[in-house]
Design an enzyme around this catalytic site. Structure first.
Site: not given
Ligand code: GUN
Length: 294
Positions: A54, A98, A121
């Site tokens: 990422k 995460q 997200d």
């Protein structure tokens, strides 16, 4: 029949290039530098690999990337304090924590603390609810990638029979909503569903997101169907190595399907590319600019 292979690697590279073009434009015309903060708790090796990729792709697209690595025993309050700081930081337009988090932390509380405008997200209830209501929302990256890949095969998904196998908040549920927004007819199946092969046999579009290696077999698939494999399962291989396989028995299914994503080289690449898209979109929305062209 031998299926056409959907080249997620090339499609993701094209998407990243288009994001980079839009990033250059908003920088030049509006002085806006989109920025993403990724929070990694503990040292799960798979999560470390994802977070590194990422960071690398954000920088390659010309965006700012901030990494926050916290020890596995960080307290809930310390993590919430960091999220509060990132919510207030004007250089940060996207926040990604995460997953999975260590068991001692309450993931739902942490996700709910993220400013929904920065929730790249798409996991905050505001965004999940907006998506379910058919309103503009930041949607989770992996399902967004699945839709883009499907549309490289079918210009429109309208009226198609789709089955989503898996009902996670990160993939199955939001994918159901995105497919409905495309006017597909959607069945959502899961570990308690009866007779999965029969349900799959009806489907023009099959999305496998259960996390069970090669569970979807060739004789489940309607000839010519498009099969999108979201699974990434690590299996032991010869010489103590690991082998990546999806949720789809690739060789068998490729004999029957019309198009199929490989693992690796399919959906995985799209997740990070869509994270870049969501960060750019969040930055433009926060800055009061029109929606970017990607
Ligand atoms: N872990 C595996 N995939 C994802 C993802 O898309 N987002 C987050 N936050 N964690 C993940």
């Amino acid at each position: 029949m031998t299926a056409r292979i959907i080249d997620g690697k090339a499609i993701a590279a094209d998407l990243r290039a288009r994001v980079a073009g839009e990033v250059a434009r908003v920088k030049r015309d509006h002085g806006l530098l989109p920025g993403l903060a990724v929070v990694l708790v503990g040292n799960d090796p798979a999560s470390e690999v994802y977070v590194r990729s990422k960071h690398r792709e954000m920088q390659a697209a010309g965006m700012a990337s901030f990494e926050h690595k916290l020890p596995a025993d960080v307290s809930q309050d310390e993590l919430l304090a960091l999220i509060g700081k990132l919510n207030r930081d004007p250089a940060v337009h996207g926040i990604l924590v995460q997953l999975p988090l260590p068991k001692a932390l309450h993931a739902e509380t942490i996700i709910n603390a993220i400013d929904p405008a920065k929730d790249v997200d798409g996991l905050h209830p505001n965004n999940a609810g907006r998506l379910a209501g058919g309103f503009t929302a930041l949607a989770p990256c992996t399902p967004l990638g699945c839709i883009i890949l499907s549309k490289t095969v079918h210009a429109s998904l309208e009226g198609m029979n789709a089955i989503v196998i898996g009902r996670s908040n990160l993939v199955g549920r939001p994918l159901l909503q995105l497919l409905l927004n495309e006017n597909a007819t959607v069945t959502i199946a899961h570990s308690r569903s009866r007779d999965l092969p029969r349900l799959c046999a009806q489907a023009d579009l099959v999305y496998a997101a259960v996390g069970r290696p090669e569970i979807v077999r060739g004789d489940w698939i309607r000839p010519g169907a498009t099969v999108i494999d979201v699974g990434i399962n690590r299996l032991p291989a010869e010489g103590g190595k690991m082998r990546l396989v999806g949720d789809v028995a690739f060789k068998e299914v490729a004999e029957v399907a019309g198009a199929i994503t490989p693992v690796p080289g399919g959906v995985g690449q799209m997740t990070v590319a869509c994270l870049l898209v969501n960060t750019l979109r969040a930055a433009c929305a926060i800055a009061g600019l029109p929606k970017p062209a990607v």
